[in-house]
Each structure stands twice: as C-alpha cells, then as structure tokens.
Design a protein around this motif. Structure first.
Motif, PDB file in Angstrom:
ATOM      1  N   MET A   1       0.840  -1.188   0.000  1.00 55.77           N
ATOM      2  CA  MET A   1       0.000   0.000   0.000  1.00 55.77           C
ATOM      3  C   MET A   1       0.885   1.251   0.000  1.00 55.77           C
ATOM      4  N   LYS A   2       0.516   2.226  -0.827  1.00 54.40           N
ATOM      5  CA  LYS A   2       1.284   3.461  -0.931  1.00 54.40           C
ATOM      6  C   LYS A   2       1.067   4.320   0.315  1.00 54.40           C
ATOM      7  N   HIS A   3       2.158   4.876   0.821  1.00 52.11           N
ATOM      8  CA  HIS A   3       2.061   5.788   1.959  1.00 52.11           C
ATOM      9  C   HIS A   3       1.744   7.181   1.431  1.00 52.11           C
ATOM     10  N   PRO A   4       0.848   7.929   2.087  1.00 50.82           N
ATOM     11  CA  PRO A   4       0.487   9.266   1.598  1.00 50.82           C
ATOM     12  C   PRO A   4       1.680  10.220   1.445  1.00 50.82           C
ATOM     13  N   VAL A   5       2.673  10.088   2.304  1.00 54.79           N
ATOM     14  CA  VAL A   5       3.850  10.952   2.195  1.00 54.79           C
ATOM     15  C   VAL A   5       4.629  10.624   0.925  1.00 54.79           C
ATOM     16  N   ASP A   6       4.773   9.339   0.614  1.00 54.30           N
ATOM     17  CA  ASP A   6       5.482   8.948  -0.608  1.00 54.30           C
ATOM     18  C   ASP A   6       4.750   9.438  -1.850  1.00 54.30           C
ATOM     19  N   VAL A   7       3.431   9.376  -1.821  1.00 52.44           N
ATOM     20  CA  VAL A   7       2.628   9.866  -2.947  1.00 52.44           C
ATOM     21  C   VAL A   7       2.802  11.373  -3.088  1.00 52.44           C
ATOM     22  N   HIS A   8       2.769  12.087  -1.971  1.00 54.73           N
ATOM     23  CA  HIS A   8       2.935  13.547  -2.007  1.00 54.73           C
ATOM     24  C   HIS A   8       4.313  13.937  -2.546  1.00 54.73           C
ATOM     25  N   VAL A   9       5.352  13.301  -2.030  1.00 51.72           N
ATOM     26  CA  VAL A   9       6.715  13.585  -2.485  1.00 51.72           C
ATOM     27  C   VAL A   9       6.820  13.296  -3.984  1.00 51.72           C
ATOM     28  N   GLY A  10       6.267  12.188  -4.422  1.00 50.97           N
ATOM     29  CA  GLY A  10       6.301  11.840  -5.844  1.00 50.97           C
ATOM     30  C   GLY A  10       5.601  12.869  -6.708  1.00 50.97           C
ATOM     31  N   LYS A  11       4.473  13.372  -6.239  1.00 49.09           N
ATOM     32  CA  LYS A  11       3.755  14.399  -6.990  1.00 49.09           C
ATOM     33  C   LYS A  11       4.575  15.675  -7.088  1.00 49.09           C
TER      34      LYS A  11
END
Length: 122
Positions: A1-11
C-alpha cells in the motif's frame, strides 16, 4: 500500500520536473538511475531514500523541503474560495502554466489582465 507521504513527495517531484520541462529520462540521467525508477517515485510506488531525494533536489534545483511543502495542508483539500490547494498537481493546470510562460511578455501581460477582468466578473 502506498504511503500518503510517498505519494505527495512523488507528486512534487513530477510537478517540479514538469514545470521546468525536464523528462523522466533526463532526470534519471542526472541522478544516475533508470527512468523507470523515476516513474515509481512519482507515483509513490517506491519510497525515495534521503540520499536519493537529495540528488533529485539538486537535479531539479530546489531545496529538499520543497518536496514536503503542502503536507500539513492535506487534511483540507480546498482553500476558503473553494479552489484546490494543490492546483499545480493537476496536469492541465501545469500545462496551462507552461503555455502561459511560452507567450511573449507583452502578450502575456495582456492575457493576464484579461484573465483578471474575467475572474472579477465571475
């Protein structure tokens, strides 16, 4: 499952890369990895290590903190006017910004004034 922080950093990586007109391949070459890894970072599928984030920040000419900006605001997705807080996360908005800055300055200024007038009317 993707962590919200990793998704934010990626964006934020994608946002900065796209804003300056850099391809995934170009960023990967500057960082010394394959472009597929950049794809995984940008989607939040893979977590970016601290040292890799440092390298990416240098390649994109931003401070490391840039990638975490807006994290504290994630609980509220819109501002008091109902506009998205992270409007530049939207691909269409990014494309509009890049197109806007491609317009010669004199014409860009007139377009800006027109947009201001139209938004005041709405």
């Amino acid at each position: 499952m993707k962590h919200p922080v990793d998704v934010h950093v990626g964006k934020r990586v994608r946002h900065r890369r796209w804003t300056i007109g850099m391809t995934q391949q170009q960023l990967a070459e500057r960082v010394g990895i394959k472009f597929q890894q950049i794809q995984k970072y940008e989607t939040g599928t893979n977590r970016v290590s601290a040292s890799r984030l440092w390298d990416i920040a240098e390649a994109l000419d931003v401070p490391v903190a840039f990638f975490f900006e807006g994290m504290e605001d994630k609980a509220v997705a819109t501002d008091e006017r109902g506009l998205p807080k992270d409007i530049l996360a939207d691909k269409e908005a990014l494309e509009l910004v890049r197109s806007y800055y491609a317009i010669p300055e004199a014409q860009r200024r007139r377009l800006f004034e027109l947009a201001r007038v139209l938004s005041d009317v709405a």
